[in-house]
Design an enzyme around this catalytic site. Structure first.
Site, PDB file in Angstrom:
ATOM      1  CG  ASP A   8      -4.705 -40.848  42.932  1.00  0.00           C
ATOM      2  OD1 ASP A   8      -5.919 -40.574  42.844  1.00  0.00           O
ATOM      3  OD2 ASP A   8      -3.809 -39.970  42.951  1.00  0.00           O
ATOM      4  CG  ASP A  10      -6.414 -36.075  39.201  1.00  0.00           C
ATOM      5  OD1 ASP A  10      -6.371 -36.079  37.963  1.00  0.00           O
ATOM      6  OD2 ASP A  10      -7.470 -35.914  39.843  1.00  0.00           O
TER       7      ASP A  10
HETATM    8  C1  BG6 Z   1      -8.594 -35.867  43.097  1.00  0.00           C
HETATM    9  C2  BG6 Z   1      -7.601 -34.744  43.131  1.00  0.00           C
HETATM   10  O1  BG6 Z   1      -8.111 -36.879  42.262  1.00  0.00           O
HETATM   11  O2  BG6 Z   1      -9.859 -35.421  42.608  1.00  0.00           O
HETATM   12  C3  BG6 Z   1      -8.167 -33.561  43.896  1.00  0.00           C
HETATM   13  O3  BG6 Z   1      -6.412 -35.191  43.765  1.00  0.00           O
HETATM   14  C4  BG6 Z   1      -9.515 -33.160  43.305  1.00  0.00           C
HETATM   15  O4  BG6 Z   1      -7.249 -32.492  43.823  1.00  0.00           O
HETATM   16  C5  BG6 Z   1     -10.442 -34.356  43.357  1.00  0.00           C
HETATM   17  O5  BG6 Z   1     -10.083 -32.091  44.036  1.00  0.00           O
HETATM   18  C6  BG6 Z   1     -11.835 -34.060  42.795  1.00  0.00           C
HETATM   19  O6  BG6 Z   1     -11.741 -33.794  41.418  1.00  0.00           O
HETATM   20  P1  BG6 Z   1     -12.916 -33.240  40.506  1.00  0.00           P
HETATM   21  O7  BG6 Z   1     -12.354 -33.405  39.112  1.00  0.00           O
HETATM   22  O8  BG6 Z   1     -14.105 -34.109  40.747  1.00  0.00           O
HETATM   23  O9  BG6 Z   1     -13.144 -31.842  40.888  1.00  0.00           O
HETATM   24 MG    MG Z   2      -3.620 -37.995  43.296  1.00  0.00          MG
END
Ligand code: BG6
Ligand code: MG
Length: 214
Positions: A8, A10
């Protein structure tokens, strides 16, 4: 035997989870909703729209889709502003060594992030070449805890799900890995991520040599 490691992004490779949190907190405050770190655990790993639905449910707020799309776009604009300043030095300690040591053991490396911003983050960090495949939020229809994203990454790597290990900081992500039939290393607390095969406080605490004991 493990043949692929799927990361993963984030909260596992870099602390962009914090930027998602402060952007959502800013949006929630416009609806007089005080977002807490406990609430935030429910937002980790899930899609942008699903996150917004969860936040609005905290305030019992129901909005038409067009309005929700505007709000999601607004949050994303803030998030994109926050991440523009991230630098390779902010990659969590030990992550690059872990990936490179796994590769030395002929383990394939994938990225599976629900974020549609993942390609930009990877570009800013300059680590695209460290991955054999990248799967992001634009390539899936179901967000974690659905296993779709991990199954797609495994498919692109050409490795069977039971030969993959996933690194995840989100409860929804651990559930998705388990549902995909994969091993999982949780990054965070045992209370939150107890369904993982192993939990480490930081990604870099896991060593390539630990694979055998999973
Ligand atoms: C995930 C995060 O990686 O991506 C979430 O953990 C986030 O918190 C999700 O909402 C979607 O991200 P984005 O950048 O497409 O809004
Ligand atoms: Mg994550």
């Amino acid at each position: 035997m493990i043949k692929a490691a799927i990361f993963d992004l984030d909260g596992v490779i870099i602390d962009t989870a914090h930027y998602h949190y402060i952007a959502w907190k800013r949006l929630a405050s416009e609806f007089a909703i005080t977002l807490t770190p406990t609430h935030n655990e429910l937002l980790k790993g899930v899609s942008r729209m699903r996150s917004l639905d969860i936040i609005l449910s905290f305030g019992n707020i129901d909005l038409p889709l067009a309005h929700k799309e505007q709000l999601a776009e607004k949050k994303n604009k803030w998030f994109v502003e926050y991440i523009e300043s991230i630098r390779p030095e902010e990659i969590f300690p030990g992550v690059i060594d872990l990936i490179r040591n796994l590769r030395k053991q002929k383990i394939k490396i994938g990225l599976a992030s629900s974020s549609k911003n993942a390609p930009r983050v990877i570009e800013l960090l300059g680590i695209a070449k460290d991955f054999d495949t990248l799967v992001d939020g634009t390539m899936i229809t179901q967000s974690k805890p659905d296993p779709e994203i991990f199954l797609l990454a495994a498919h692109k790597l050409g490795i069977a799900p039971h030969e993959c290990v996933v690194f995840e900081d989100a409860e929804a992500g651990v559930e998705a890995a388990v549902a995909a039939g994969m091993k999982c290393v949780g990054v965070g607390s045992v209370e939150q991520l107890g369904k993982a095969n192993r939990v480490v406080a930081r990604t870099g605490d896991f060593k390539a040599s630990d694979l055998e004991s999973l």
